[in-house]
Design a protein around this motif. Structure first.
Motif, PDB file in Angstrom:
ATOM      1  N   ASN A 248       0.856  -1.180   0.000  1.00  0.00           N
ATOM      2  CA  ASN A 248       0.000   0.000   0.000  1.00  0.00           C
ATOM      3  C   ASN A 248       0.891   1.228   0.000  1.00  0.00           C
ATOM      4  O   ASN A 248       1.922   1.257   0.664  1.00  0.00           O
ATOM      5  CB  ASN A 248      -0.854   0.028   1.274  1.00  0.00           C
ATOM      6  CG  ASN A 248      -2.073  -0.870   1.164  1.00  0.00           C
ATOM      7  OD1 ASN A 248      -2.375  -1.402   0.100  1.00  0.00           O
ATOM      8  ND2 ASN A 248      -2.767  -1.026   2.271  1.00  0.00           N
ATOM      9  N   TRP A 274      -8.322   7.055   3.122  1.00  0.00           N
ATOM     10  CA  TRP A 274      -8.363   5.701   2.550  1.00  0.00           C
ATOM     11  C   TRP A 274      -7.209   5.557   1.572  1.00  0.00           C
ATOM     12  O   TRP A 274      -7.017   6.397   0.696  1.00  0.00           O
ATOM     13  CB  TRP A 274      -9.702   5.500   1.842  1.00  0.00           C
ATOM     14  CG  TRP A 274      -9.816   4.250   1.024  1.00  0.00           C
ATOM     15  CD1 TRP A 274      -9.798   2.962   1.484  1.00  0.00           C
ATOM     16  CD2 TRP A 274      -9.972   4.161  -0.418  1.00  0.00           C
ATOM     17  NE1 TRP A 274      -9.936   2.080   0.421  1.00  0.00           N
ATOM     18  CE2 TRP A 274     -10.040   2.790  -0.751  1.00  0.00           C
ATOM     19  CE3 TRP A 274     -10.059   5.100  -1.450  1.00  0.00           C
ATOM     20  CZ2 TRP A 274     -10.197   2.335  -2.062  1.00  0.00           C
ATOM     21  CZ3 TRP A 274     -10.215   4.646  -2.763  1.00  0.00           C
ATOM     22  CH2 TRP A 274     -10.281   3.282  -3.055  1.00  0.00           C
ATOM     23  N   LEU A 275      -6.374   4.522   1.763  1.00  0.00           N
ATOM     24  CA  LEU A 275      -5.255   4.253   0.856  1.00  0.00           C
ATOM     25  C   LEU A 275      -5.343   2.804   0.420  1.00  0.00           C
ATOM     26  O   LEU A 275      -5.636   1.922   1.229  1.00  0.00           O
ATOM     27  CB  LEU A 275      -3.918   4.473   1.574  1.00  0.00           C
ATOM     28  CG  LEU A 275      -3.583   5.926   1.910  1.00  0.00           C
ATOM     29  CD1 LEU A 275      -2.378   5.986   2.841  1.00  0.00           C
ATOM     30  CD2 LEU A 275      -3.330   6.749   0.648  1.00  0.00           C
ATOM     31  N   SER A 276      -5.095   2.566  -0.848  1.00  0.00           N
ATOM     32  CA  SER A 276      -5.257   1.191  -1.316  1.00  0.00           C
ATOM     33  C   SER A 276      -4.288   0.897  -2.452  1.00  0.00           C
ATOM     34  O   SER A 276      -3.571   1.776  -2.930  1.00  0.00           O
ATOM     35  CB  SER A 276      -6.709   1.011  -1.759  1.00  0.00           C
ATOM     36  OG  SER A 276      -6.944  -0.325  -2.069  1.00  0.00           O
TER      37      SER A 276
HETATM   38  C1  LIG Z   1      -3.840  -2.024   2.291  1.00  0.00           C
HETATM   39  O1  LIG Z   1      -4.933  -1.238   2.747  1.00  0.00           O
HETATM   40  C2  LIG Z   1      -6.181  -1.934   2.821  1.00  0.00           C
HETATM   41  C3  LIG Z   1      -7.239  -0.955   3.238  1.00  0.00           C
HETATM   42  O2  LIG Z   1      -7.348   0.068   2.325  1.00  0.00           O
HETATM   43  C4  LIG Z   1      -6.056  -3.099   3.797  1.00  0.00           C
HETATM   44  O3  LIG Z   1      -7.264  -3.828   3.809  1.00  0.00           O
HETATM   45  C5  LIG Z   1      -4.904  -3.980   3.379  1.00  0.00           C
HETATM   46  O4  LIG Z   1      -4.722  -4.966   4.344  1.00  0.00           O
HETATM   47  C6  LIG Z   1      -3.619  -3.184   3.216  1.00  0.00           C
HETATM   48  N1  LIG Z   1      -2.597  -4.052   2.663  1.00  0.00           N
HETATM   49  C7  LIG Z   1      -1.369  -4.136   3.152  1.00  0.00           C
HETATM   50  C8  LIG Z   1      -0.435  -5.055   2.446  1.00  0.00           C
HETATM   51  O5  LIG Z   1      -1.049  -3.495   4.131  1.00  0.00           O
END
Ligand SMILES: *[C@@H]1O[C@H](CO)[C@@H](O)[C@H](O)[C@H]1NC(C)=O
Ligand SMILES: Cc1cc2nc3c(=O)[nH]c(=O)nc-3n(C[C@H](O)[C@H](O)[C@H](O)COP(=O)(O)OP(=O)(O)OC[C@H]3O[C@@H](n4cnc5c(N)ncnc54)[C@H](O)[C@@H]3O)c2cc1C
Ligand SMILES: *[C@@H]1O[C@H](CO)[C@@H](O)[C@H](O)[C@H]1NC(C)=O
Ligand SMILES: *[C@@H]1O[C@H](CO)[C@@H](O)[C@H](O)[C@H]1NC(C)=O
Length: 553
Positions: A248, A274-276
């Motif tokens: 992320n 929100w980060l994705s």
């Molecule tokens: C990335 O962020 C999402 C929520 O936006 C979360 O569900 C997910 O576990 C995160 N992935 C990592 C690899 O941290």
């Protein structure tokens, strides 16, 4: 109280709409979601014209429109470092509403707000989403499904529940557990490129109500208005270095990359709620039903976000499945009708995957260090609006040659991408406003008359008693399968017939013109609960034949 009939696994848009349709049909449901709280994020924000029409029929449109806005037609494109855009790219032409197509433009509704609006309608029907409830396994027999649900409370205590349902629907997203449990294949490909995306508060530098784009052959940065009147925008960033791509993005990395790509140090950022991280997966299930278990929405198909089809296709799956399942559950149709869900939807999905993948290649897809050859494609009109979606070739669609010969091409209708310009079986039933209910004087639109809980049999043609047989047949159908609605031409208000329950005068003339039906000859248009024309026929036999395929008499 008896156990609910249907377990809906997953409370995204597909599950929520399915719950609404089933409850409107009087079928009891439980809807569970494994998350402890509702998910934030703008995510799927493009709500297409066809979805708006279905929401109009479902009576939930005002609540959805309240949390969104019509899509902005233009994207401002910039050269690095420039404050003024060098070009405006058209995303979609703004189209004026017409009597037959009252919602012609895509709406922008952030997905968290969209889901909240659907949940509030669900609550009015006495149903709420059970959070912290994860489906762990299921087992089915010919007459029921047993589901094991693990519940986690606010302290993290876990308990397991085993409950029997008549049906189970997996609307549990692209990583669907239901799909794996019933052994359905999810065929397709996963693209190598990752896109970082998220919501960010923009404090200064760009107008938060617009879309802004900086494109280079190997990178791509976009700030997109989020459809609400605050300073939150959605960013998309493609072309991240390989070693970072899988994680992320952090707020700091986003801000640093933004300045590097755009040269716009005047743009100031606040929080990132929100980060994705997203990787295009272009896949579809090869079957949407195994016994008493179904798949809908992302659980059945996933694709690139370009074109904004995912959420919308899920809503269409839900309305297509909902009415059929309700008829079967109420003992009004045989189980064989359920097979038409897979038949009708898979062909549409395959077509949609094809064109969204083309849009993806032409716009978002950037490989670090790579070269782009095609011109970016940003046009989001045409097929993406889903007004031409059709179930041609489906075994339960009927059209007789005599009725087809009666239908004229209406002059008011603009051609809708691949769809027909006059009413046609297997396509959407158009709207018509200004219908006056004889007796009461109430003014209605066809969309407000259509119902997700029944077929609407529209009987066109001046009196001559010829529609009476049709109304009789409809009335003899088991309870609430269909309602007969007589539409009299403009100026006619008297219905001598005793057998028609609901009679409207087409006072503004839009129904006859929009459907292209003659005033003096009987034409019957059977509208399914999902707003699709099930049959266009010229007489009572056709109506009888149509319902023989649908309902168990
Ligand atoms: C990335 O962020 C999402 C929520 O936006 C979360 O569900 C997910 O576990 C995160 N992935 C990592 C690899 O941290
Ligand atoms: C950046 C981005 C932009 C997009 N833009 C658009 C757009 O403009 N238009 C559009 O139509 N679509 C768009 N989409 C796609 C859209 O977000 C999805 O297609 C949509 O959310 C699918 O809805 P769904 O209800 O089928 O599944 P989801 O929204 O994925 O919901 C599934 C739910 O099931 C729950 N769940 C999973 N497993 C279990 C389990 N075992 N037990 C209980 N619950 C479970 C999950 O917690 C989740 O809440 C976009 C997506 C992204 C990422
Ligand atoms: C979780 O379990 C503990 C220990 O049994 C109990 O004290 C607590 O009240 C439980 N939490 C909830 C939210 O029920
Ligand atoms: C019906 O939909 C399909 C896609 O599923 C499309 O290819 C076809 O052109 C449509 N038919 C008509 C007559 O528009």
């Amino acid at each position: 109280m008896a156990d609910p009939s249907v377990l809906i696994v997953g409370a995204g848009p597909s599950g929520l709409v399915l719950a609404l349709v089933l409850l409107e049909n009087g079928v009891s449901v439980r809807i569970i979601d494994k998350e402890p709280a509702h998910r934030p994020g703008t995510r799927g924000a493009g709500v297409q014209p066809r979805t708006l029409e279905l929401y109009d029929i479902l009576d939930v449109l005002p609540g959805i429109q309240e949390v969104g806005e019509p899509m902005r037609p233009l994207i401002a494109r910039y050269e690095r470092g420039e404050i003024e855009p060098t070009a405006f790219v058209t995303v979609a032409e703004i189209v004026q509403p017409t009597p037959d197509t009252p919602h012609p433009n895509t709406y922008f509704v952030r997905q968290d707000g969209h889901e909240a609006a659907l949940r509030s309608y669900l609550e009015k029907l006495g149903c709420s989403v059970e959070l912290g409830s994860e489906l762990r396994s299921l087992e089915q027999s010919p007459d029921h499904v047993v589901a094991v649900i693990e519940k986690t409370d606010s302290d993290g205590n876990k308990t397991e529940e085993t409950t029997k349902f008549d049906w189970l629907v997996g609307t549990d997203g692209a990583h669907s557990v239901v799909r794996k449990l019933i052994g359905v294949n999810y065929l397709g490909e996963t693209k190598p490129t990752y896109i970082a995306l998220g919501d960010v508060v923009v404090e200064a530098g760009v107008d938060p109500a617009l879309w802004h784009l900086w494109e280079q052959p190997s990178t791509f940065m976009m700030l997109r208005a989020s459809g609400v009147e605050d300073r939150t925008m959605t960013f998309f960033y493609s072309g991240r270095p390989e070693h970072l791509a899988k994680q992320n993005i952090t707020r700091e990395e986003f801000v640093e990359k933004f300045y590097e790509i755009t040269g716009r140090h005047d743009v100031k950022f606040g929080a990132t709620p929100w980060l994705s991280n997203y990787r295009a997966n272009i896949r579809m299930a090869d079957n949407l039903q195994v016994g008493r278990v179904f798949l809908a929405g992302d659980a059945a198909h996933c694709h690139s976000p370009t074109g904004g089809q995912g959420l919308n296709s899920g809503v269409q799956d839900a309305v297509n499945l909902g009415w059929k399942l309700a008829l079967v559950q109420k003992g009004l149709a045989s189980q064989s009708i359920l097979a038409t869900y897979t038949k009708e939807r898979l062909r549409i999905i395959a077509h949609m995957l094809k064109f969204t993948t083309e849009l993806y290649k032409a716009s978002l897809d950037r490989i670090p260090g790579g070269q782009k050859t095609e011109d970016a494609s940003w046009d989001r009109s045409g097929d993406v609006q889903m007004l031409g979606v059709n179930y041609s070739g489906s075994a339960i669609i009927l059209q007789d040659a005599e009725a087809v010969a009666r239908i004229q091409t209406p002059y008011s209708r603009r051609p809708i991408e691949s769809g027909p310009v006059s009413v046609q079986a297997a396509f959407r039933a158009p709207d018509a406003p200004g219908l006056v209910l004889t007796g009461s004087g109430d003014v209605k639109t066809l969309f407000s008359i259509f119902s997700v809980a029944a077929h609407t049999v529209l009987i066109f043609g001046s009196e001559a008693g010829c529609g009476d047989r049709v109304a009789e047949i409809v009335e003899k159908l088991p309870q609430r399968v269909a309602r007969a609605v007589r539409i009299l031409p403009q100026g006619e208000t008297a219905c001598s017939s005793s057998s028609c329950e609901t009679v409207f005068e087409d006072r503004a003339g839009h129904a006859y013109t929009g459907y292209g039906v003659p005033f003096d000859k009987l034409t019957i248009v059977v509208v399914r609960p999902d707003g699709v024309v099930g049959a266009v026929v010229s007489g009572a036999e056709g109506v009888e034949r149509y319902f023989t395929n649908i309902a168990q008499v």
